[in-house]
Scaffold this motif. Structure first.
Motif, PDB file in Angstrom:
ATOM      1  N   UNK A 155       0.814  -1.217   0.000  1.00 14.90           N
ATOM      2  CA  UNK A 155       0.000   0.000   0.000  1.00 14.90           C
ATOM      3  C   UNK A 155       0.852   1.274   0.000  1.00 14.90           C
ATOM      4  N   UNK A 156       2.137   1.155   0.013  1.00 19.96           N
ATOM      5  CA  UNK A 156       3.046   2.305  -0.026  1.00 19.96           C
ATOM      6  C   UNK A 156       3.140   2.807  -1.475  1.00 19.96           C
ATOM      7  N   UNK A 161       5.307   2.806  -7.555  1.00 20.14           N
ATOM      8  CA  UNK A 161       6.355   3.361  -8.417  1.00 20.14           C
ATOM      9  C   UNK A 161       7.323   2.259  -8.857  1.00 20.14           C
ATOM     10  N   UNK A 162       7.643   1.373  -7.945  1.00 27.42           N
ATOM     11  CA  UNK A 162       8.528   0.257  -8.264  1.00 27.42           C
ATOM     12  C   UNK A 162       7.881  -0.654  -9.313  1.00 27.42           C
ATOM     13  N   UNK A 163       6.566  -0.908  -9.178  1.00 26.56           N
ATOM     14  CA  UNK A 163       5.870  -1.750 -10.148  1.00 26.56           C
ATOM     15  C   UNK A 163       5.861  -1.128 -11.540  1.00 26.56           C
ATOM     16  N   UNK A 164       5.769   0.201 -11.611  1.00 23.92           N
ATOM     17  CA  UNK A 164       5.800   0.882 -12.909  1.00 23.92           C
ATOM     18  C   UNK A 164       7.188   0.812 -13.531  1.00 23.92           C
ATOM     19  N   UNK A 171      12.329  -8.288 -14.581  1.00 21.42           N
ATOM     20  CA  UNK A 171      12.906  -6.944 -14.670  1.00 21.42           C
ATOM     21  C   UNK A 171      13.635  -6.582 -13.372  1.00 21.42           C
ATOM     22  N   UNK A 172      13.262  -7.204 -12.264  1.00 14.48           N
ATOM     23  CA  UNK A 172      13.943  -6.957 -10.988  1.00 14.48           C
ATOM     24  C   UNK A 172      15.371  -7.492 -11.004  1.00 14.48           C
ATOM     25  N   UNK A 187      17.439   1.912  -7.507  1.00 21.60           N
ATOM     26  CA  UNK A 187      16.145   2.525  -7.270  1.00 21.60           C
ATOM     27  C   UNK A 187      15.896   2.731  -5.778  1.00 21.60           C
ATOM     28  N   UNK A 188      16.079   1.674  -4.989  1.00 14.96           N
ATOM     29  CA  UNK A 188      15.833   1.772  -3.550  1.00 14.96           C
ATOM     30  C   UNK A 188      16.782   2.769  -2.883  1.00 14.96           C
TER      31      UNK A 188
END
Length: 193
Positions: A155-156, A161-164, A171-172, A187-188
């Protein structure tokens, strides 16, 4: 005089290089705390090359064998944190499978090569599986969106944004050559995590 000074500089350089090589060790770490403190349960001096670590992967044995000065020591994989080789590669275990530590610039990301098929006509086909732990002491899990919910709750807004940015689980697994780390870690880290 210049030749004499040059010889002294060269001798000092090789003395320092010799100390660096002789001080380098490989070995087994019992706990994460031992790893962070550089305290090995069993160590081998890389300069002497009088020992080796056998992960016993072929038959998936549940122990690692360390051979030092001709003596064998078996250590249960479930009772050690991991081990390091002289080339500084670091390995941990998950269900008796050896994982290579590939990146620890954020999440600790591990890889494992597995044989998918073997044929005399097409040869051996392998694939890389990816795993992570939140940090060095965290539980090791497959690197998937579902498992990343332990790092970023679903829910964050950051999770969305990470999913997009990363459209699929595969892709990870993307690696950024220029930064020398996995894109998920870049990214993180850019988000302060």
């Amino acid at each position: 005089m210049k030749t004499y000074n040059f010889k002294i500089i060269i001798a000092a350089f090789f003395a320092v290089m010799g100390l660096t090589v002789s001080a380098q060790k490989c070995g087994v770490y019992k706990t994460y705390e031992d790893y962070t403190n550089g305290k090995m349960e069993v160590s081998i001096n890389c300069a002497t090359k009088d020992g080796k670590i056998k992960p016993n992967n072929f038959f998936k044995k549940d122990y690692v064998t360390v051979i030092k000065n001709g003596e064998k020591t078996d250590l249960k994989k479930t009772e050690i944190f991991g081990y390091q080789l002289c080339n500084e590669e670091f390995f941990r275990f998950l269900n008796n499978d050896r994982l290579t530590l590939a990146d620890k610039s954020g999440l600790w990301i591990y890889t494992r090569e597995e044989v998918v098929s073997h044929s005399p006509f097409t040869g051996t086909k392998k694939r890389t599986k990816y795993y992570f732990s939140k940090d060095g002491s965290g539980e090791i899990k497959s690197l998937t969106f579902n498992n990343l919910k332990d790092v970023i709750p679903a829910n964050d807004p950051l999770y969305s944004e990470m999913e997009l940015l990363f459209s699929s689980n595969s892709a990870l697994h993307a690696y950024n050559q220029s930064s020398g780390s996995y894109k998920i870690n870049s990214f993180l880290n850019s988000k302060g995590l």
